[in-house]
Write an enzyme that holds these catalytic residues in place. Structure first.
Site, mmCIF file in Angstrom:
data_model
loop_
_atom_site.group_PDB
_atom_site.id
_atom_site.type_symbol
_atom_site.label_atom_id
_atom_site.label_comp_id
_atom_site.label_asym_id
_atom_site.label_seq_id
_atom_site.Cartn_x
_atom_site.Cartn_y
_atom_site.Cartn_z
ATOM 1 N N GLU A 140 5.636 79.392 -87.363
ATOM 2 C CA GLU A 140 4.847 79.674 -86.237
ATOM 3 C C GLU A 140 5.914 80.548 -85.175
ATOM 4 O O GLU A 140 5.599 80.504 -83.994
ATOM 5 C CB GLU A 140 4.528 78.561 -85.387
HETATM 6 C C1 LIG Z 1 7.527 75.533 -95.193
HETATM 7 C C2 LIG Z 1 7.236 76.794 -94.696
HETATM 8 C C3 LIG Z 1 5.833 77.035 -94.490
HETATM 9 C C4 LIG Z 1 5.609 78.468 -94.118
HETATM 10 N N1 LIG Z 1 4.188 78.697 -93.934
HETATM 11 C C5 LIG Z 1 3.863 80.131 -93.744
HETATM 12 C C6 LIG Z 1 2.610 80.360 -93.799
HETATM 13 O O1 LIG Z 1 1.772 79.659 -94.204
HETATM 14 N N2 LIG Z 1 2.239 81.813 -93.820
HETATM 15 C C7 LIG Z 1 3.166 82.577 -93.358
HETATM 16 O O2 LIG Z 1 2.671 83.979 -93.227
HETATM 17 N N3 LIG Z 1 4.658 82.255 -93.303
HETATM 18 C C8 LIG Z 1 4.887 81.033 -93.381
HETATM 19 N N4 LIG Z 1 6.081 80.403 -93.511
HETATM 20 C C9 LIG Z 1 7.159 81.773 -92.796
HETATM 21 C C10 LIG Z 1 7.827 81.590 -91.516
HETATM 22 O O3 LIG Z 1 6.867 81.752 -90.581
HETATM 23 C C11 LIG Z 1 9.018 82.160 -91.483
HETATM 24 O O4 LIG Z 1 9.891 81.688 -92.293
HETATM 25 C C12 LIG Z 1 9.433 82.386 -90.142
HETATM 26 O O5 LIG Z 1 8.690 83.253 -89.367
HETATM 27 C C13 LIG Z 1 10.902 83.033 -90.207
HETATM 28 O O6 LIG Z 1 10.989 84.092 -90.988
HETATM 29 P P1 LIG Z 1 12.176 84.395 -92.052
HETATM 30 O O7 LIG Z 1 12.307 82.971 -92.829
HETATM 31 O O8 LIG Z 1 11.958 85.770 -92.843
HETATM 32 O O9 LIG Z 1 13.563 84.411 -91.375
HETATM 33 P P2 LIG Z 1 14.264 85.577 -90.502
HETATM 34 O O10 LIG Z 1 13.295 86.415 -89.696
HETATM 35 O O11 LIG Z 1 15.039 86.210 -91.575
HETATM 36 O O12 LIG Z 1 15.101 84.955 -89.601
HETATM 37 C C14 LIG Z 1 16.491 84.343 -89.802
HETATM 38 C C15 LIG Z 1 17.053 83.962 -88.471
HETATM 39 O O13 LIG Z 1 17.423 85.088 -87.698
HETATM 40 C C16 LIG Z 1 16.686 85.170 -86.514
HETATM 41 N N5 LIG Z 1 16.103 86.208 -85.908
HETATM 42 C C17 LIG Z 1 15.543 86.876 -86.887
HETATM 43 N N6 LIG Z 1 14.911 88.163 -86.124
HETATM 44 C C18 LIG Z 1 15.490 88.123 -84.926
HETATM 45 C C19 LIG Z 1 15.878 88.781 -83.735
HETATM 46 N N7 LIG Z 1 15.238 89.987 -83.634
HETATM 47 N N8 LIG Z 1 16.594 88.434 -82.748
HETATM 48 C C20 LIG Z 1 17.318 87.335 -82.760
HETATM 49 N N9 LIG Z 1 17.130 86.451 -83.956
HETATM 50 C C21 LIG Z 1 16.553 86.898 -85.018
HETATM 51 C C22 LIG Z 1 15.751 84.002 -86.423
HETATM 52 O O14 LIG Z 1 15.209 83.241 -85.677
HETATM 53 C C23 LIG Z 1 16.451 83.070 -87.534
HETATM 54 O O15 LIG Z 1 17.206 82.015 -87.119
HETATM 55 C C24 LIG Z 1 6.303 79.491 -93.888
HETATM 56 C C25 LIG Z 1 8.072 79.039 -93.957
HETATM 57 C C26 LIG Z 1 8.196 77.800 -94.348
HETATM 58 C C27 LIG Z 1 9.718 77.574 -94.632
#
Ligand SMILES: Cc1cc2nc3c(=O)[nH]c(=O)nc-3n(C[C@H](O)[C@H](O)[C@H](O)COP(=O)(O)OP(=O)(O)OC[C@H]3O[C@@H](n4cnc5c(N)ncnc54)[C@H](O)[C@@H]3O)c2cc1C
Length: 602
Positions: A410
């Site tokens: 979220e």
């Molecule tokens: C168990 C699970 C269930 C999920 N369910 C869903 C689902 O049903 N549908 C769906 O669409 N997604 C889902 N997700 C995805 C989830 O919403 C994403 O994992 C989340 O939004 C973070 O994206 P990412 O994993 O690519 O991390 P990244 O975006 O790569 O982030 C990695 C780190 O970098 C930081 N970061 C990234 N961008 C910035 C910035 N601009 N400035 C500062 N810091 C930054 C983040 O805060 C984080 O600490 C799920 C994830 C998990 C693990």
């Protein structure tokens, strides 16, 4: 609408307007209908979820699906769905309390429930056409079909609008062909409807589609294997691949390029619900911990009698209490705003959309604060259990693992922190929240000579309420100074944004706990609310410390010389108690209360 508008604070206005305790909704204000709903959901959790914990931990995905269906039979999936589409059409507070009390059995079920009722269903109820709603929502509301939400991709997580999944219009204009890869999709293993975001041509923004998924006729959709996760082990999380998946053109949600807006608004609702879904876990962790601590003896003494353990019990209780206070306060603001807009002639759909959007700041605040509180609570729960806390045989271990995801999905807590401040600045620019006037007043106050009078703080919470006012000034001083220094480039100064967000978060949470308690003291007595008073004061004490720490690092980073000295002196003034609360005594009082009751009892 203008008259009603005066009575309901707009989103973000809590920062610049004083709230009367009679104007906040508290869990003690639940109507008979809400209380019945709460009992019914708790009974379901006790019967269908908690006894089967071992199966959930053993990744029994079929059990998750089965219990979801039972939740559908009970009507729990339809609480937020309007009656016209087969739902119960209950208010926003009921929606939130359902998420709250269904969540503590296991994060697996809580995630499945949240993904289905929130991001899996809400985009259709909020943005669907009449035909789309008639076709999909009743089946989703009853649990005949389950929903999933496909936004994240391998290369597009926090940067959600950067997805590479494409949607190509057919030559006859009747359908779109979707190609791409989504990952981390909750409920993928048993859903029948997916909300899929894809890009049409080289549009700036993605577009949302309702995509049906039928395993008998997969239409180019394949799923990856179940992910092996740290926690929420029986929540189905898989990759979803679209290979020439044909979707009728009428399944586009809202308009072309509207997907990012849909995604963000669905997440707003999801964020407050996620906060709620972290509350009952905290209550249950505390209850389990206090019972263990009362029974477990070391040095011939129940460990609950040790000051070191009392600190933990008290802090766990106080953060859960503040979380409840703030969540239900915001939930009712949203509910009232929806009602206000309906009274002014908006359709329910428009009213709900605007109502939730209005409080996006509060939704992000809650998401961050409560997801971190549940993590701390579970961590201390393990510590109270000692070695046994590290064992899979006790509930703390899975509670700790399950809590971890709430800080990631979220919108990560980093992204949400930055959003709170960003949205507030935008609201100020639109004239929805007047930050400039109050910020200038703070500036004048800083230049003036401080008063050396000691006000009369004998009335309950008089000093605490004054302190909240001062913390708000501290925010205005820090954020105002940062905006002045960096202007639109502020968004490049993430450490500052995050520090400002932390200040904002603490203000909202601490104020909510105080207002709730003040309201309840008025209708009962100080004696009856003694532990609650202690929790509100304890929470505020920590909030003040955080504001001081974050304010200081911010001021030092953007101000120099005399200006820096003046602001640091201002910060000291804004974070100074006339009479410091004795937090050692406060903690003892809270701990003794939960020990005596054998549970989180507020
Ligand atoms: C168990 C699970 C269930 C999920 N369910 C869903 C689902 O049903 N549908 C769906 O669409 N997604 C889902 N997700 C995805 C989830 O919403 C994403 O994992 C989340 O939004 C973070 O994206 P990412 O994993 O690519 O991390 P990244 O975006 O790569 O982030 C990695 C780190 O970098 C930081 N970061 C990234 N961008 C910035 C910035 N601009 N400035 C500062 N810091 C930054 C983040 O805060 C984080 O600490 C799920 C994830 C998990 C693990």
């Amino acid at each position: 609408m203008a008259d009603l508008e005066k009575d309901i604070l707009r989103g973000g206005q809590f920062l610049v307007k004083e709230t009367n305790c009679d104007d906040v909704f508290t869990p003690e204000d639940f109507s008979e209908e809400q209380a019945m709903m709460k009992d019914s959901v708790m009974e379901f959790n006790d019967r269908e979820i908690i006894p089967h914990k071992a199966r959930f931990e053993a990744k029994d995905y079929a059990l998750t699906e089965d219990v979801m269906r039972k939740a559908g039979d009970m009507g729990f999936l339809s609480v937020a769905v309007p009656e016209a589409y087969g739902g119960m059409g209950m208010g926003f507070v009921s929606t939130v309390l359902t998420c709250d009390y269904i969540s503590s059995g296991t994060g697996s079920f809580s995630t499945a429930f949240g993904a289905h009722t929130g991001i899996g269903t809400m985009p259709i109820t909020l943005y669907g056409t009449e035909e789309q709603k008639q076709k999909y929502v009743p089946k989703l509301a009853s649990g005949e079909w389950f929903g999933a939400y496909c936004l994240t991709e391998p290369g597009a997580g926090s940067d959600a609008n950067s997805g590479k999944t494409t949607a190509e219009l057919s030559a006859d204009g009747k359908s779109y062909k979707i190609n791409g890869q989504k990952m981390w999709i909750s409920n993928a293993g048993f859903c029948s409807v997916m909300i899929v975001f894809a890009r049409i041509e080289d549009d700036k923004n993605i577009t949302g589609f309702i995509v049906e998924y039928d395993t008998e006729n997969p239409n180019g959709i394949t799923l990856g294997e179940e992910e092996h996760k740290l926690g929420i082990r029986a929540s189905s999380t898989r990759q979803v691949f679209f290979n020439d998946t044909v979707v009728p053109a009428e399944n586009m949600l809202a308009g072309r390029g509207e997907g990012f807006k849909i995604a963000m608004n669905a997440l707003n609702v999801g964020r407050i619900k996620l906060a709620a879904a972290c509350l009952d876990s905290q209550r249950r962790i505390l209850t389990t911990a206090v019972n263990y601590a009362t029974e477990r003896k070391q040095f011939k003494t129940p460990i609950a009698d040790f000051g070191a353990i009392k600190v933990k019990l008290a802090e766990m209780a106080a953060s859960a209490y503040a979380g409840e206070s703030a969540t239900y306060r915001a939930a009712k603001n949203i509910e009232d705003r929806i009602a206000m807009r309906e009274a002014a002639g908006n359709t329910h759909q428009e009213a709900e959309l605007k109502g939730v959007e209005e409080y996006a700041i509060e939704c992000s605040i809650l998401k961050v604060a409560v997801s971190e509180d549940v993590q701390n609570c579970a961590d201390e729960g393990i510590q109270i259990f000692g070695g046994m806390g590290f064992s899979e045989e006790t509930p703390m271990e899975s509670a700790w693992r399950d809590a971890r995801i709430a800080r990631i999905y979220e919108g990560t807590n980093e992204i949400n922190r930055m959003l709170t401040v960003g949205m507030l600045v935008k609201k100020a620019m639109k004239g929805h929240v007047d930050l400039l006037g109050p910020a200038s007043k703070v500036q004048e106050e800083l230049m003036g000579i401080p008063s050396f009078e000691t006000p009369d703080y004998s009335e309950l919470f008089s000093e605490e309420k004054e302190m909240i006012k001062k913390l708000k000034k501290a925010f205005l001083m820090v954020a105002g100074g940062a905006v002045q220094k960096y202007g639109p480039q502020l968004e490049d100064h993430q450490q500052l944004l995050i520090a400002a967000a932390d200040i904002l978060i603490e203000i909202y949470m601490a104020e909510s706990a105080i207002l709730r308690t003040e309201k309840n003291v008025k209708r009962t007595s100080e004696a009856e609310q003694s532990a609650q008073i202690a929790m509100a004061k304890l929470y505020l004490y920590h909030a003040v410390d955080i504001v001081e720490e974050k304010g200081k690092e911010s001021i030092i980073s953007f101000a120099e010389g005399d200006e820096q000295r003046m602001m640091l002196m201002g910060l000291k003034r804004f974070t100074k108690y006339a009479n410091y609360p004795d937090i050692v005594d406060l903690r003892i009082e809270i701990a003794e209360k939960v020990k005596a009751e054998g549970k989180y009892c507020f």
